[in-house]
Design a protein around this motif. Sequence first.
Motif, PDB file in Angstrom:
ATOM      1  N   LEU A  72       0.814  -1.211   0.000  1.00 18.08           N
ATOM      2  CA  LEU A  72       0.000   0.000   0.000  1.00 18.08           C
ATOM      3  C   LEU A  72       0.849   1.263   0.000  1.00 18.08           C
ATOM      4  O   LEU A  72       0.437   2.287  -0.552  1.00 18.08           O
ATOM      5  N   ALA A  73       2.032   1.200   0.602  1.00 20.16           N
ATOM      6  CA  ALA A  73       2.830   2.417   0.805  1.00 20.16           C
ATOM      7  C   ALA A  73       4.003   2.562  -0.157  1.00 20.16           C
ATOM      8  O   ALA A  73       4.369   3.688  -0.526  1.00 20.16           O
ATOM      9  N   GLN A  74       4.627   1.452  -0.565  1.00 13.05           N
ATOM     10  CA  GLN A  74       5.818   1.543  -1.407  1.00 13.05           C
ATOM     11  C   GLN A  74       5.455   1.937  -2.835  1.00 13.05           C
ATOM     12  O   GLN A  74       4.370   1.636  -3.327  1.00 13.05           O
ATOM     13  N   SER A  75       6.395   2.613  -3.477  1.00 18.10           N
ATOM     14  CA  SER A  75       6.253   2.914  -4.907  1.00 18.10           C
ATOM     15  C   SER A  75       6.818   1.732  -5.680  1.00 18.10           C
ATOM     16  O   SER A  75       8.040   1.564  -5.799  1.00 18.10           O
ATOM     17  N   LEU A  76       5.928   0.900  -6.183  1.00 16.41           N
ATOM     18  CA  LEU A  76       6.337  -0.325  -6.862  1.00 16.41           C
ATOM     19  C   LEU A  76       6.390  -0.119  -8.362  1.00 16.41           C
ATOM     20  O   LEU A  76       5.656   0.702  -8.926  1.00 16.41           O
ATOM     21  N   SER A  77       7.243  -0.884  -9.019  1.00 19.18           N
ATOM     22  CA  SER A  77       7.276  -0.838 -10.477  1.00 19.18           C
ATOM     23  C   SER A  77       5.998  -1.454 -11.028  1.00 19.18           C
ATOM     24  O   SER A  77       5.332  -2.264 -10.374  1.00 19.18           O
ATOM     25  N   GLU A  78       5.652  -1.055 -12.256  1.00 20.69           N
ATOM     26  CA  GLU A  78       4.461  -1.608 -12.886  1.00 20.69           C
ATOM     27  C   GLU A  78       4.569  -3.129 -13.001  1.00 20.69           C
ATOM     28  O   GLU A  78       3.591  -3.857 -12.784  1.00 20.69           O
ATOM     29  N   GLN A  79       5.761  -3.610 -13.324  1.00 17.37           N
ATOM     30  CA  GLN A  79       5.969  -5.044 -13.472  1.00 17.37           C
ATOM     31  C   GLN A  79       5.717  -5.780 -12.159  1.00 17.37           C
ATOM     32  O   GLN A  79       5.037  -6.814 -12.128  1.00 17.37           O
ATOM     33  N   ASP A  80       6.248  -5.224 -11.052  1.00 18.67           N
ATOM     34  CA  ASP A  80       6.061  -5.873  -9.758  1.00 18.67           C
ATOM     35  C   ASP A  80       4.595  -5.851  -9.338  1.00 18.67           C
ATOM     36  O   ASP A  80       4.078  -6.823  -8.773  1.00 18.67           O
ATOM     37  N   GLU A  81       3.909  -4.745  -9.595  1.00 20.54           N
ATOM     38  CA  GLU A  81       2.489  -4.676  -9.228  1.00 20.54           C
ATOM     39  C   GLU A  81       1.678  -5.687 -10.029  1.00 20.54           C
ATOM     40  O   GLU A  81       0.824  -6.387  -9.480  1.00 20.54           O
ATOM     41  N   LEU A  82       1.915  -5.742 -11.329  1.00 20.89           N
ATOM     42  CA  LEU A  82       1.182  -6.692 -12.158  1.00 20.89           C
ATOM     43  C   LEU A  82       1.477  -8.133 -11.745  1.00 20.89           C
ATOM     44  O   LEU A  82       0.616  -9.015 -11.836  1.00 20.89           O
ATOM     45  N   ARG A 106      -7.613 -10.803   1.872  1.00 20.13           N
ATOM     46  CA  ARG A 106      -8.903 -11.479   2.056  1.00 20.13           C
ATOM     47  C   ARG A 106      -8.810 -12.542   3.137  1.00 20.13           C
ATOM     48  O   ARG A 106      -9.687 -12.657   3.993  1.00 20.13           O
ATOM     49  N   SER A 107      -7.755 -13.335   3.101  1.00 14.80           N
ATOM     50  CA  SER A 107      -7.609 -14.432   4.048  1.00 14.80           C
ATOM     51  C   SER A 107      -7.516 -13.941   5.479  1.00 14.80           C
ATOM     52  O   SER A 107      -8.063 -14.562   6.401  1.00 14.80           O
ATOM     53  N   LEU A 108      -6.853 -12.809   5.689  1.00  7.35           N
ATOM     54  CA  LEU A 108      -6.654 -12.291   7.036  1.00  7.35           C
ATOM     55  C   LEU A 108      -7.736 -11.306   7.477  1.00  7.35           C
ATOM     56  O   LEU A 108      -7.695 -10.811   8.603  1.00  7.35           O
ATOM     57  N   GLY A 109      -8.689 -11.022   6.586  1.00 10.17           N
ATOM     58  CA  GLY A 109      -9.832 -10.203   6.977  1.00 10.17           C
ATOM     59  C   GLY A 109      -9.612  -8.712   6.954  1.00 10.17           C
ATOM     60  O   GLY A 109     -10.346  -7.959   7.609  1.00 10.17           O
ATOM     61  N   TYR A 110      -8.634  -8.233   6.182  1.00  6.52           N
ATOM     62  CA  TYR A 110      -8.415  -6.791   6.048  1.00  6.52           C
ATOM     63  C   TYR A 110      -9.297  -6.278   4.910  1.00  6.52           C
ATOM     64  O   TYR A 110      -8.844  -6.115   3.763  1.00  6.52           O
ATOM     65  N   ASP A 111     -10.556  -6.008   5.185  1.00  6.08           N
ATOM     66  CA  ASP A 111     -11.515  -5.734   4.121  1.00  6.08           C
ATOM     67  C   ASP A 111     -11.219  -4.435   3.376  1.00  6.08           C
ATOM     68  O   ASP A 111     -11.378  -4.364   2.159  1.00  6.08           O
ATOM     69  N   GLN A 112     -10.792  -3.395   4.074  1.00  9.76           N
ATOM     70  CA  GLN A 112     -10.494  -2.130   3.389  1.00  9.76           C
ATOM     71  C   GLN A 112      -9.284  -2.272   2.472  1.00  9.76           C
ATOM     72  O   GLN A 112      -9.271  -1.746   1.356  1.00  9.76           O
ATOM     73  N   TRP A 113      -8.276  -2.973   2.931  1.00 10.06           N
ATOM     74  CA  TRP A 113      -7.092  -3.193   2.094  1.00 10.06           C
ATOM     75  C   TRP A 113      -7.431  -4.089   0.920  1.00 10.06           C
ATOM     76  O   TRP A 113      -6.923  -3.881  -0.188  1.00 10.06           O
ATOM     77  N   TRP A 114      -8.259  -5.093   1.147  1.00  6.32           N
ATOM     78  CA  TRP A 114      -8.702  -5.966   0.056  1.00  6.32           C
ATOM     79  C   TRP A 114      -9.413  -5.157  -1.020  1.00  6.32           C
ATOM     80  O   TRP A 114      -9.142  -5.308  -2.218  1.00  6.32           O
ATOM     81  N   ASP A 115     -10.274  -4.251  -0.587  1.00  6.00           N
ATOM     82  CA  ASP A 115     -10.988  -3.394  -1.541  1.00  6.00           C
ATOM     83  C   ASP A 115     -10.014  -2.531  -2.332  1.00  6.00           C
ATOM     84  O   ASP A 115     -10.082  -2.449  -3.566  1.00  6.00           O
ATOM     85  N   GLU A 116      -9.098  -1.897  -1.641  1.00  5.18           N
ATOM     86  CA  GLU A 116      -8.156  -0.987  -2.293  1.00  5.18           C
ATOM     87  C   GLU A 116      -7.226  -1.728  -3.257  1.00  5.18           C
ATOM     88  O   GLU A 116      -6.993  -1.281  -4.397  1.00  5.18           O
ATOM     89  N   LEU A 117      -6.689  -2.852  -2.819  1.00  6.80           N
ATOM     90  CA  LEU A 117      -5.733  -3.586  -3.645  1.00  6.80           C
ATOM     91  C   LEU A 117      -6.399  -4.228  -4.861  1.00  6.80           C
ATOM     92  O   LEU A 117      -5.826  -4.237  -5.961  1.00  6.80           O
ATOM     93  N   THR A 118      -7.607  -4.777  -4.697  1.00 11.04           N
ATOM     94  CA  THR A 118      -8.290  -5.380  -5.853  1.00 11.04           C
ATOM     95  C   THR A 118      -8.669  -4.328  -6.875  1.00 11.04           C
ATOM     96  O   THR A 118      -8.564  -4.554  -8.081  1.00 11.04           O
ATOM     97  N   ASP A 119      -9.109  -3.175  -6.397  1.00 14.42           N
ATOM     98  CA  ASP A 119      -9.467  -2.085  -7.315  1.00 14.42           C
ATOM     99  C   ASP A 119      -8.234  -1.611  -8.080  1.00 14.42           C
ATOM    100  O   ASP A 119      -8.281  -1.385  -9.295  1.00 14.42           O
ATOM    101  N   ARG A 120      -7.126  -1.467  -7.376  1.00 15.21           N
ATOM    102  CA  ARG A 120      -5.880  -1.020  -8.006  1.00 15.21           C
ATOM    103  C   ARG A 120      -5.394  -2.019  -9.043  1.00 15.21           C
ATOM    104  O   ARG A 120      -4.941  -1.638 -10.125  1.00 15.21           O
ATOM    105  N   GLN A 121      -5.507  -3.300  -8.726  1.00 17.53           N
ATOM    106  CA  GLN A 121      -5.026  -4.318  -9.647  1.00 17.53           C
ATOM    107  C   GLN A 121      -5.828  -4.325 -10.945  1.00 17.53           C
ATOM    108  O   GLN A 121      -5.262  -4.437 -12.039  1.00 17.53           O
ATOM    109  N   VAL A 122      -7.142  -4.198 -10.850  1.00 16.16           N
ATOM    110  CA  VAL A 122      -7.968  -4.184 -12.059  1.00 16.16           C
ATOM    111  C   VAL A 122      -7.644  -2.981 -12.926  1.00 16.16           C
ATOM    112  O   VAL A 122      -7.472  -3.095 -14.147  1.00 16.16           O
ATOM    113  N   HIS A 123      -7.548  -1.801 -12.308  1.00 15.23           N
ATOM    114  CA  HIS A 123      -7.227  -0.596 -13.082  1.00 15.23           C
ATOM    115  C   HIS A 123      -5.862  -0.707 -13.745  1.00 15.23           C
ATOM    116  O   HIS A 123      -5.684  -0.288 -14.901  1.00 15.23           O
ATOM    117  N   LEU A 124      -4.901  -1.274 -13.035  1.00 21.09           N
ATOM    118  CA  LEU A 124      -3.553  -1.424 -13.578  1.00 21.09           C
ATOM    119  C   LEU A 124      -3.552  -2.387 -14.763  1.00 21.09           C
ATOM    120  O   LEU A 124      -2.958  -2.100 -15.818  1.00 21.09           O
TER     121      LEU A 124
END
Length: 473
Positions: free
Chosen positions: A106-116, A127-145
């Motif tokens: 969430l915080a690091q500036s990752l390369s496009e390759q690493d994010e993909l 999802r497995s650990l129940g961090y629902d807000q992070w799950w929402d943010e990361l899934t949304d970011r992945q689709v847009h990317l």
Amino acid sequence: MFASTHGRDAPPMLLTAAKRLERLDSTLARQTYLDAFAAALFAGRLAAPGGSVQDVAAAVLAADWQPADGTPPAASELLLDGLAVLIAQGLTAGAPLLRTALEAFLAQSLSEQDELRWLWLACRVARSLGYDQWWDELTDRQVHLARRYGALSVLPIALTERFTAQLFAGDIDSASALLAEADAVIKVTGNQLGPHIAFLLAAWRGNEADTLALIESSRQDVTTRGEGLWLVATEWTSAVFFNGLGRYQDALVAAERAAQQPHELGLSTWVWPELIEAAARSGHPDRATTAMQQLTEVAATTGTDWTLGVAARSRALLTDDQHAEALYRDAIDRLSRTRIRVAQARTHLLYGEWLRRQGRRVDAREQLRAAHEGFTRIGMGAYAERARRELVATGETVRKRSGDIDEDQLTSQEAQIAQLAAQGHTNPEIGALLFISARTVEWHLRKVFTKLGITSRRQLRTALPDTLHTVSS
């Protein structure tokens, strides 16, 4: 993605490659180990010998790494270490490391390759650990990317995870659109990863015939391709579906099969509440003991409102009447602070059912109304009907609202597809007009035929209600 396209053979191949790279290039070795983890998760119980997640974790922890150069570890390296410790040493040891990894994503500036390459795995951990807000943010970011860079090999995976996040959040319309997009991408690319999410949507809506047929078809398909991850998904979905229908013994069998794979990472955590509900309601609370212990450990370790809320609800099912009410109220309070509307509605339902059995009809109605309205709003047909029956049992008449759709009526998308087919459009033409695949069109038309009691497209024009003939394409 090699890890997701070589089935059961990929994990041992990648693990062998990673071990050879340890002395040559530690960075590349660690990346390959993470690839091996991804492959092992995809293959699951179907992985070839020497390629289980336990094999990968043991190799990572035993690896002879070159000394670090002093730079902070990358998010992917933190993820690798966290996964290895989680699998080898357990949740209490591994969860804090995985939380640090998620914070880095969430915080690091990752390369496009690493994010993909790695975001999908971070999403599953959230999802497995129940961090629902992070799950929402990361899934949304992945689709847009994936969309922005046209990463068609990654996009079905991203859409699948985002689809699941939207379903848990109760946004069935957005989930349906993601399913259609995933289906279209798969059709264009020939990549078979991801079509199995259709059975989850069918289960959510509560259509028994469609759900069971899709689950069985998917089970056969993924077994052939060596994707054990999806076997866990079909078993968890079956448990959710059967619990909704009140077929608790069937739900218990399905949940216990899924629970045999505790390292699936993603759905394995959420199998335990299904198992606990099924065991409690089928008269076998003793079979829920291990699941309750595991769910309690997750909740205590992560401390999220999602895990704590579901754990409280599950414990209420197994406790005596003196303590159950406080647990239900705690669960509702915690889940109201999350995105997981489905879990909140299910808690209202279970609490309302408990209240009715205590003879507290007025209190039960309040909870059951909230459950019925919630399930109706998010399109969970079987659970809405279960809540309706409970409300009727309290003496309340449940009236359909003007916007409600009967089981035999067409949904808006079905009506649109049926109207276009009645005009003579082919499935590919309809798919192009609606930005979905021809296969999705065919799937919807089969449902239309069943609801209208017809067997062919030629009968559509006379079978459709008059109001649909004026629908614009």
